[in-house]
Design an enzyme around this catalytic site. Structure first.
Site, PDB file in Angstrom:
ATOM      1  N   ASP A 228       0.884  -1.156   0.000  1.00 45.77           N
ATOM      2  CA  ASP A 228       0.000   0.000   0.000  1.00 45.77           C
ATOM      3  C   ASP A 228       0.929   1.215   0.000  1.00 45.77           C
ATOM      4  O   ASP A 228       2.112   1.112   0.358  1.00 45.77           O
ATOM      5  CB  ASP A 228      -0.952   0.011   1.206  1.00 45.77           C
ATOM      6  CG  ASP A 228      -2.130   0.977   0.975  1.00 45.77           C
ATOM      7  OD1 ASP A 228      -2.048   1.800   0.035  1.00 45.77           O
ATOM      8  OD2 ASP A 228      -3.121   0.919   1.720  1.00 45.77           O
TER       9      ASP A 228
HETATM   10  C1  BGC Z   1      -4.911   3.541   0.203  1.00 42.12           C
HETATM   11  C2  BGC Z   1      -5.032   2.600  -0.984  1.00 42.12           C
HETATM   12  C3  BGC Z   1      -4.815   3.373  -2.258  1.00 42.12           C
HETATM   13  C4  BGC Z   1      -3.455   4.031  -2.205  1.00 42.12           C
HETATM   14  C5  BGC Z   1      -3.117   4.845  -3.426  1.00 42.12           C
HETATM   15  C6  BGC Z   1      -3.617   4.319   0.164  1.00 42.12           C
HETATM   16  O1  BGC Z   1      -3.615   5.295   1.150  1.00 42.12           O
HETATM   17  O2  BGC Z   1      -4.977   2.785   1.388  1.00 42.12           O
HETATM   18  O3  BGC Z   1      -6.289   1.973  -0.988  1.00 42.12           O
HETATM   19  O4  BGC Z   1      -4.933   2.519  -3.359  1.00 42.12           O
HETATM   20  O5  BGC Z   1      -3.411   4.906  -1.082  1.00 42.12           O
HETATM   21  O6  BGC Z   1      -3.890   5.990  -3.469  1.00 42.12           O
END
Ligand code: BGC
Length: 756
Positions: A228
């Site tokens: 993530d």
């Molecule tokens: C979120 C993800 C997301 C990623 C990119 C993270 O903070 O948890 O779900 O895909 O950011 O934006």
């Protein structure tokens, strides 16, 4: 063109380290000298958030279709529709030059307070798994990748980057992993995104057991694991744990750390090569689909409307709906003019167009007269005058439609919900309007359950319209006027009160840990076990027609676990208009060694029926439909015995049932140890066999003493029960003198006989 192996052979150590970390917020590192392109990733999940400037993280994004969020998608229970949405998402990815969309969001809804629940499908792992697999299959059928997220145990926003999810093995296997497992096995996502949190003390980004032992080795995941955004803490540790790609980039220090670790022998180059190989295979696969061109935004908007109307759930209807030509309609609530159709955070889409719920009403009923009152302010402050105006408006109409959206302060990525309530103003508004207008219909826009007990009695009908996507305004109008017959069913329970919810005393944790003390019992599994009343049960939703269930039959009354079963049931539309019914099949185990939820969803189907029509629905059950994860054996096991098949229209509205008999084909090893109790020895087939002669010999001299005052000289059941819980070795000590050896030697000897 080189093969992946040849490319790895030709890459320098620095190039290999670099490709395992992004080069921008959304792209991987290309290797131009070898013709290796970059991979472009973008959020997800219910639409595309392709940023115009790829070095930004939450900057302006290109217009894309905002489909309904996952709460609404799951309430369709329509795997074909979700697949179709996936295909449309892929077309938008192709057009906006995106290789991988960051979705679906597959985590369980452990508590309705979860701030991101609107992005997740369900409280039930089977339903969430089927939805996720369909999403993935749809997107990937067009040559675009997905990222199954967030793996795993990411069920709250409070301390989301650091919290340790403390969950026992059985609960992990039966509740928090199966949706991912189904999605990986049936959907084969190109990528899996690891979660921010720790799982039992170890960051998911550094969790070898999760990423390698379970995901890659046990489930056979062949794609790449991506972090993530910002979830990596120690790049070398994460590579060792199976995390292939770190995002976002650039992260020069990380690349250097990997180079140094290989040079100094801390990290074997073969481990780096494994990650590079996984990344290259996806990069090359993505490059096979040419990107660019236009997508059909009108068709996608229409699809978003169709999905929204299939996922909205009619929760109450005293007969006022569908509206029947009322001439004076009072529309109340700012959400009627400013559609609330998505949630805050990384999934926020820049929509191609947005339906105004108010205009869509007018478009479908041009003969009616519509008035409008704002009803409540944009924030959660209180304004009596808005209520008074709405009441006057409602009083002079034949029907009042109240459009109520939860403000972002009550629901978003990044923080959990403070409560399950509408704002104070909204509750007062419903009660005041309902008091003067008996035909008051409430339409809710929110991503997760709200408590309705304080006001539902003042309504004639209630429609859960969710975060409904950009075309949701039209979908509401379709349902209110009966252009579409409601068919959505809840994928999560609406409780009566917040304190009734399963995680209440174990949320959001403390001291860096959240203990999943309710274990297997989340959602309806909990309410069943506690025999608690709920407001609206899992699987519930009304229609404008009626369905009857009959003729439940099974392929075999007695069957082997490995063969599974086919179940058929006839569903009839006994009303006067066409509609769809979601048929749900739950399995109840009559008796098991370990505790089990009362019933669990194991199959479902959605069937469309013309008025008066009957169709046969066929559903399949397999080994896993009856099995549970036994932490002792460390595997899924089946047990001989009777199972009830419960077929219903919701989890509490079971229309027909049948009992079948399962024959287990498993040959399980004994679990006996030196510590085992008398009960354990007598319950284990092999143990009982070798121990019984000794048991009789042991009991005989003590029979009189143990029988006490019993007239027939029998050992009373209470006494026997008492003995049953003692360790065998301790029990034998009571009879030391009469035994052929020391209790320890005897138990060791018995164990040798059992294990050979
Ligand atoms: C979120 C993800 C997301 C990623 C990119 C993270 O903070 O948890 O779900 O895909 O950011 O934006």
């Amino acid at each position: 063109m080189f093969t992946v192996e040849e490319m790895i052979e030709k890459m320098t150590l620095e190039e290999k380290a670099a490709i395992c970390t992004g080069t921008s917020a959304w792209t991987t590192t290309p290797v131009e000298r070898l013709g290796i392109p970059e991979l472009m990733l973008a959020d997800g999940p219910h639409g595309l958030r392709r940023e115009i400037n790829s070095s930004g993280l939450l900057s302006e994004s290109m217009p894309a279709t905002c489909f309904p969020t996952a709460s609404c998608l799951a309430s369709t229970w329509d795997v074909n529709l979700i697949r179709e949405m996936g295909q449309a998402l892929a077309q938008e990815c192709i057009s906006l030059k995106v290789d991988v969309i960051l979705g679906p969001g597959t985590n369980m809804k452990r508590t309705p307070l979860g701030g991101r629940n609107f992005e997740y499908f369900s409280e039930d792992p089977y339903l969430a798994g089927q939805m996720s697999a369909s999403f993935i299959n749809g997107v990937q059928s067009k040559g675009v990748g997905t990222s199954l997220k967030h793996f795993a145990g990411n069920n709250q926003e409070t301390q989301r980057m650091t919290i340790s999810t403390e969950v026992d093995e059985r609960t992990l296997r039966e509740i928090y992993l199966p949706a991912f497992e189904i999605a990986v096995k049936q959907g084969k996502p190109w990528t899996v995104m690891c979660a921010y949190n720790k799982l039992n003390g170890i960051y998911c980004s550094e969790n070898h057991r999760l990423l390698v032992d379970i995901l890659k080795d046990e489930w056979g995941f062949e794609g790449l694991v991506v972090s993530d955004w910002g979830a990596v803490h120690d790049r070398v540790a994460s590579l060792l744990a199976g995390l292939d790609l770190e995002m976002p980039g650039p992260r020069g220090l990380r690349v250097k750390a990997v180079v140094d670790a290989v040079s100094s022998g801390i990290l074997e180059e073969s481990i780096l090569d494994e990650a590079v190989g996984r990344i290259l295979r996806i990069v090359l696969k993505a490059a096979e689909s040419p990107k660019g061109g236009e997508f059909d935004n009108k068709a996608h908007h229409a699809l978003a409307r169709r999905i929204a109307s299939a996922g909205m759930v009619l929760l109450k209807n005293n007969g006022i709906l569908p509206l029947k030509g009322q001439k004076k309609i009072a529309v109340i609530g700012r959400a009627a003019k400013e559609a609330h159709f998505q949630g805050g955070g990384s999934s926020h889409i820049n929509p191609t167009q947005v339906d105004s719920p108010f205009d869509e009403l007018r478009a479908l009923a041009s003969d009616s007269e519509f008035s409008y009152s704002e009803g409540y302010p944009a924030d959660d402050s209180f304004h009596e005058e808005l209520i008074n105006e709405a009441v006057a408006n409602a009083r002079s109409a034949e029907v009042a439609l109240l459009y109520l959206a939860l403000p972002e302060s009550k629901e978003s990525e990044g923080y959990d919900r403070p409560d399950l309530d509408l704002t104070h103003q909204q509750i007062e508004l419903i009660n005041a309007v309902g008091a003067v207008q008996p035909n008051t219909v409430v339409i809710l826009n929110n991503g997760a359950p709200v408590v309705v007990a304080d006001w539902i009695n003042n309504t004639a009908a209630l429609l859960e319209a969710w975060m409904m996507g950009q075309a949701g305004g039209g979908a509401i109008a379709d349902l209110l006027f009966g252009k579409v017959n409601p068919s959505g069913k809840l994928a999560e329970t609406f409780p009566l009160r917040l304190v009734d919810t399963p995680a209440t005393i174990n949320f959001p944790g403390e001291n860096g840990e959240v203990r999943y003390g309710e274990g297997l019992f989340i959602g309806y599994r909990y309410y069943d076990a506690k025999q608690l009343q709920v407001q609206f049960p899992f699987g519930y939703g009304l229609s404008y027609t009626n369905f009857t269930y009959s003729n439940l039959r099974v392929s075999n009354d007695k069957f082997r676990d490995v063969d599974g079963l086919t179940i058929k049931v006839d569903i009839s539309n006994s009303g006067s208009i066409a509609g769809s019914e979601v048929v749900q099949l739950y399995v109840h185990d009559q008796k098991s060694e370990l505790v089990r939820p009362y019933k669990e969803l194991k199959a479902f189907d959605r069937v469309f029926l013309a008025a008066g029509e009957t169709k046969t629905v066929s559903m399949k059950l397999d080994f896993r439909s009856f099995a549970y994860f036994h932490p002792g054996y460390k595997r899924w096991i089946s047990e001989d015995g009777q199972f009830d098949l419960l077929v219903g229209s919701s989890s509490t509205d079971i229309r027909c049932r049948k009992t079948v008999s399962l024959v287990s084909t498993l040959v399980l090893p004994s679990l006996l140890t030196r510590e085992s109790t008398l009960r354990a020895w007598l319950s284990d087939a092999h143990g009982k066999e070798v121990f019984t002669p000794l048991f009789n010999q042991f009991l005989a001299p003590m029979q009189k003493m143990l029988a006490g005052d019993d007239e027939n000289g029998e050992i009373p059941p209470d006494t026997l029960n008492y003995l049953m819980e003692m360790q065998l070795v301790d029990l034998l000590h009571f009879a030391e003198g009469t035994l052929p050896g020391s209790p320890e030697d005897i138990v060791n000897n018995l164990l040798t006989q059992v294990y050979g």
